[in-house]
Design a protein around this motif. Sequence first.
Motif, PDB file in Angstrom:
ATOM      1  N   ALA A  52       0.840  -1.201   0.000  1.00  0.00           N
ATOM      2  CA  ALA A  52       0.000   0.000   0.000  1.00  0.00           C
ATOM      3  C   ALA A  52       0.872   1.247   0.000  1.00  0.00           C
ATOM      4  O   ALA A  52       2.010   1.211   0.462  1.00  0.00           O
ATOM      5  CB  ALA A  52      -0.924   0.010   1.216  1.00  0.00           C
TER       6      ALA A  52
ATOM      7  N   THR B 167      -4.654   7.107  -1.593  1.00  0.00           N
ATOM      8  CA  THR B 167      -4.080   5.830  -1.177  1.00  0.00           C
ATOM      9  C   THR B 167      -4.093   4.851  -2.349  1.00  0.00           C
ATOM     10  O   THR B 167      -4.910   4.965  -3.270  1.00  0.00           O
ATOM     11  CB  THR B 167      -4.853   5.233  -0.001  1.00  0.00           C
ATOM     12  OG1 THR B 167      -6.237   5.092  -0.371  1.00  0.00           O
ATOM     13  CG2 THR B 167      -4.749   6.111   1.231  1.00  0.00           C
TER      14      THR B 167
ATOM     15  N   TYR C 113      -3.265   0.529  -3.414  1.00  0.00           N
ATOM     16  CA  TYR C 113      -3.163  -0.815  -2.856  1.00  0.00           C
ATOM     17  C   TYR C 113      -2.817  -1.841  -3.918  1.00  0.00           C
ATOM     18  O   TYR C 113      -3.210  -1.718  -5.072  1.00  0.00           O
ATOM     19  CB  TYR C 113      -4.494  -1.215  -2.211  1.00  0.00           C
ATOM     20  CG  TYR C 113      -4.901  -0.331  -1.064  1.00  0.00           C
ATOM     21  CD1 TYR C 113      -5.734   0.754  -1.260  1.00  0.00           C
ATOM     22  CD2 TYR C 113      -4.420  -0.578   0.227  1.00  0.00           C
ATOM     23  CE1 TYR C 113      -6.094   1.582  -0.210  1.00  0.00           C
ATOM     24  CE2 TYR C 113      -4.782   0.240   1.287  1.00  0.00           C
ATOM     25  CZ  TYR C 113      -5.615   1.320   1.060  1.00  0.00           C
ATOM     26  OH  TYR C 113      -5.965   2.137   2.101  1.00  0.00           O
TER      27      TYR C 113
ATOM     28  N   LYS D 234      -6.498  -5.254  -1.568  1.00  0.00           N
ATOM     29  CA  LYS D 234      -7.544  -4.243  -1.757  1.00  0.00           C
ATOM     30  C   LYS D 234      -8.849  -4.715  -1.107  1.00  0.00           C
ATOM     31  O   LYS D 234      -9.273  -5.854  -1.292  1.00  0.00           O
ATOM     32  CB  LYS D 234      -7.738  -3.977  -3.243  1.00  0.00           C
ATOM     33  CG  LYS D 234      -8.343  -2.647  -3.585  1.00  0.00           C
ATOM     34  CD  LYS D 234      -8.266  -2.395  -5.081  1.00  0.00           C
ATOM     35  CE  LYS D 234      -6.856  -2.189  -5.559  1.00  0.00           C
ATOM     36  NZ  LYS D 234      -6.786  -1.880  -7.001  1.00  0.00           N
TER      37      LYS D 234
END
Length: 125
Positions: free
Chosen positions: A49, A58, A60, A65
């Motif tokens: 991440a 953000t 991932y 996720k």
Amino acid sequence: QVQLVESGGGLVQAGGSLRLSCASSGRTFSTYYMGWFRQAPGKEREFVAGINRSGSSTYYADSVKGRFTISRDNAKNTVYLQMNSLKPEDAAVYFCAGRYYYSATYSRPDEYDYWGQGTQVTVSS
């Protein structure tokens, strides 16, 4: 010089949760892009991440996720990784990393300038 120290790893049953923390000693923590990586025995270090300077964006890996959440508290110079619904394949040493310069990606370990020492996450089935 920035020092990163991870904590919060441990042993958890599959389906459980852990929250990792990464504390920075630098005064300029808010100027760093941060990432979490992990490395299992015999495998390459892989991206988990990433988060931008303000925490507003953000990113991932597909494998985490919907289960993991990265966040940061710039007032506390700390980045977090909340891990839910853990699976045995999530077991690894988890590292936090930081870099000053912008990059379009967060997933390349060689783009990070600073690394913590890692914290072990073990998931029992």
